[in-house]
Design a protein around this motif. Structure first.
Motif, mmCIF file in Angstrom:
data_model
loop_
_atom_site.group_PDB
_atom_site.id
_atom_site.type_symbol
_atom_site.label_atom_id
_atom_site.label_comp_id
_atom_site.label_asym_id
_atom_site.label_seq_id
_atom_site.Cartn_x
_atom_site.Cartn_y
_atom_site.Cartn_z
ATOM 1 N N ARG A 3 59.012 13.956 -31.044
ATOM 2 C CA ARG A 3 58.112 13.249 -31.021
ATOM 3 C C ARG A 3 58.114 12.154 -29.971
ATOM 4 O O ARG A 3 58.828 11.416 -29.631
ATOM 5 N N ILE A 4 57.292 13.237 -28.690
ATOM 6 C CA ILE A 4 58.112 12.439 -27.181
ATOM 7 C C ILE A 4 56.291 11.730 -27.178
ATOM 8 O O ILE A 4 55.233 12.114 -27.738
ATOM 9 N N GLN A 5 56.799 10.443 -26.901
ATOM 10 C CA GLN A 5 54.859 9.753 -26.081
ATOM 11 C C GLN A 5 55.474 9.961 -24.748
ATOM 12 O O GLN A 5 56.086 9.447 -24.040
ATOM 13 N N LYS A 6 53.924 10.156 -23.999
ATOM 14 C CA LYS A 6 53.726 9.973 -23.337
ATOM 15 C C LYS A 6 52.312 10.295 -22.524
ATOM 16 O O LYS A 6 51.188 10.126 -23.369
ATOM 17 N N GLU A 7 51.607 10.323 -21.221
ATOM 18 C CA GLU A 7 50.550 9.454 -20.566
ATOM 19 C C GLU A 7 50.274 10.984 -20.607
ATOM 20 O O GLU A 7 50.040 12.388 -20.058
ATOM 21 N N ALA A 8 49.163 11.449 -21.164
ATOM 22 C CA ALA A 8 48.001 12.428 -20.584
ATOM 23 C C ALA A 8 46.656 11.706 -19.902
ATOM 24 O O ALA A 8 46.971 10.869 -18.944
ATOM 25 N N ARG A 9 46.021 13.000 -18.986
ATOM 26 C CA ARG A 9 45.635 13.142 -17.838
ATOM 27 C C ARG A 9 44.156 12.059 -18.346
ATOM 28 O O ARG A 9 43.617 12.574 -19.453
ATOM 29 N N ILE A 10 43.632 11.385 -17.621
ATOM 30 C CA ILE A 10 41.534 10.753 -17.591
ATOM 31 C C ILE A 10 41.470 11.032 -16.016
ATOM 32 O O ILE A 10 41.778 11.542 -15.534
ATOM 33 N N HIS A 11 39.973 11.693 -16.607
ATOM 34 C CA HIS A 11 39.340 11.951 -15.455
ATOM 35 C C HIS A 11 39.258 10.611 -14.353
ATOM 36 O O HIS A 11 39.394 9.599 -14.261
ATOM 37 N N ILE A 12 39.015 11.246 -13.111
ATOM 38 C CA ILE A 12 39.737 10.450 -12.596
ATOM 39 C C ILE A 12 37.868 9.234 -11.982
ATOM 40 O O ILE A 12 38.434 8.538 -11.722
ATOM 41 N N SER A 13 36.941 9.640 -12.213
ATOM 42 C CA SER A 13 36.005 8.315 -12.979
ATOM 43 C C SER A 13 36.418 8.083 -13.078
ATOM 44 O O SER A 13 35.259 6.367 -14.115
ATOM 45 N N ASN A 14 36.701 7.234 -14.428
ATOM 46 C CA ASN A 14 36.914 6.360 -15.728
ATOM 47 C C ASN A 14 37.818 5.767 -15.273
ATOM 48 O O ASN A 14 38.483 4.503 -15.405
ATOM 49 N N VAL A 15 38.851 5.351 -13.698
ATOM 50 C CA VAL A 15 39.598 4.705 -13.329
ATOM 51 C C VAL A 15 39.251 4.721 -11.715
ATOM 52 O O VAL A 15 38.086 4.895 -11.016
ATOM 53 N N VAL A 16 39.377 3.319 -11.338
ATOM 54 C CA VAL A 16 39.598 2.481 -9.677
ATOM 55 C C VAL A 16 40.559 2.006 -9.013
ATOM 56 O O VAL A 16 40.637 1.047 -9.758
ATOM 57 N N ALA A 17 40.484 2.148 -7.945
ATOM 58 C CA ALA A 17 41.171 1.871 -7.231
ATOM 59 C C ALA A 17 41.519 -0.162 -6.664
ATOM 60 O O ALA A 17 40.031 -0.289 -6.720
ATOM 61 N N VAL A 18 42.910 -0.548 -7.205
ATOM 62 C CA VAL A 18 42.354 -2.027 -6.739
ATOM 63 C C VAL A 18 43.082 -2.515 -6.065
ATOM 64 O O VAL A 18 44.459 -2.073 -5.228
ATOM 65 N N VAL A 19 43.335 -3.582 -5.092
ATOM 66 C CA VAL A 19 43.273 -3.347 -3.675
ATOM 67 C C VAL A 19 44.386 -5.166 -4.462
ATOM 68 O O VAL A 19 45.690 -4.923 -3.913
ATOM 69 N N SER A 20 44.195 -5.899 -5.356
ATOM 70 C CA SER A 20 45.006 -6.776 -5.977
ATOM 71 C C SER A 20 44.405 -6.945 -7.180
ATOM 72 O O SER A 20 43.337 -6.046 -8.056
ATOM 73 N N ASP A 21 45.359 -7.772 -8.405
ATOM 74 C CA ASP A 21 44.517 -7.502 -9.711
ATOM 75 C C ASP A 21 43.310 -8.170 -9.829
ATOM 76 O O ASP A 21 42.345 -8.224 -10.937
ATOM 77 N N ALA A 22 42.529 -9.292 -9.052
ATOM 78 C CA ALA A 22 41.258 -9.415 -9.051
ATOM 79 C C ALA A 22 40.322 -8.562 -8.501
ATOM 80 O O ALA A 22 38.657 -9.089 -9.184
ATOM 81 N N ALA A 23 40.486 -8.222 -7.476
ATOM 82 C CA ALA A 23 39.348 -7.186 -6.661
ATOM 83 C C ALA A 23 39.079 -5.839 -6.815
ATOM 84 O O ALA A 23 39.879 -5.216 -6.101
ATOM 85 N N PRO A 24 37.892 -5.075 -7.725
ATOM 86 C CA PRO A 24 38.719 -3.400 -7.726
ATOM 87 C C PRO A 24 37.444 -2.720 -6.148
ATOM 88 O O PRO A 24 36.966 -3.874 -5.385
ATOM 89 N N ILE A 25 38.375 -1.883 -5.822
ATOM 90 C CA ILE A 25 37.641 -1.366 -5.004
ATOM 91 C C ILE A 25 36.326 -0.466 -5.333
ATOM 92 O O ILE A 25 36.399 0.476 -5.853
ATOM 93 N N ALA A 26 35.157 -0.501 -4.452
ATOM 94 C CA ALA A 26 34.195 0.001 -4.858
ATOM 95 C C ALA A 26 34.239 2.402 -4.327
ATOM 96 O O ALA A 26 35.354 1.635 -2.843
ATOM 97 N N ALA A 27 34.389 2.800 -5.293
ATOM 98 C CA ALA A 27 34.437 3.867 -4.595
ATOM 99 C C ALA A 27 33.570 4.606 -3.695
ATOM 100 O O ALA A 27 32.129 4.254 -3.769
ATOM 101 N N SER A 28 33.685 5.008 -2.479
ATOM 102 C CA SER A 28 32.822 5.470 -1.730
ATOM 103 C C SER A 28 32.358 6.005 -1.619
ATOM 104 O O SER A 28 32.433 7.390 -1.622
ATOM 105 N N GLU A 29 31.316 6.078 -1.076
ATOM 106 C CA GLU A 29 29.866 7.629 -1.706
ATOM 107 C C GLU A 29 29.438 8.416 -0.172
ATOM 108 O O GLU A 29 29.802 7.924 0.823
#
Length: 147
Positions: A121-147
């Motif tokens: 039995r292997i534990q591994k990461e599965a895919r996440i839809h890209i809309s469910n994540v947001v890039a962060v610069v630091s731990d405090a401030a996430p970057i808003a996705a550019s539209e």
């Protein structure tokens, strides 16, 4: 019999009239099955590129924060980005995906292949839809996705 033949001709004429009206309505509105897709219309390629453009800040190696799902609020590093727009098995449009380190863990059961080998039995990461994540610069401030 003459009356039945007359009624069937009336029914056929009514169907032909409806089809003609639908074709005329389609031509007036500019939609046609024979015309090429106009610029700005969403086709499979246009949707894919539009989603990719919106989430272009999410790349391999970037730190992201999960904003939806079981791992909501957790921060991790992107291991890979799959920009294809289809699910591999069902071939349905689903969108681009990312694999984030330590997020969306699944258990994969491996059958024994050779004689004397045991299953795993292997534990591994599965895919996440890209809309469910947001890039962060630091731990405090996430970057808003550019539209």
């Amino acid at each position: 019999t003459a009356l039945a033949r007359h009624q069937s001709l009336d029914r056929a004429a009514m169907i032909a009239t409806r089809v003609l009206l639908l074709v005329l309505l389609a031509l007036v509105s500019g939609a046609s099955a024979f015309a090429p897709a106009r610029a700005g219309m969403y086709t499979a390629g246009a949707r894919s590129s539009a989603v990719s453009m919106k989430f272009s800040s999410v790349k391999t190696g970037v730190t992201v924060k999960v904003i939806a799902g079981d791992d909501k609020g957790k921060v991790g590093k992107v291991l890979s980005v799959d920009r294809s727009d289809t699910k591999k098995k069902t071939k349905t449009n689903f969108g681009p995906f990312v694999v984030v380190e330590g997020m969306n863990m699944i258990t994969k059961h491996i059958k024994p292949r050779a004689r004397g080998e045991t299953g795993k039995r292997i534990q591994k990461e599965a895919r996440i839809h890209i809309s469910n994540v947001v890039a962060v610069v630091s731990d405090a401030a996430p970057i808003a996705a550019s539209e």
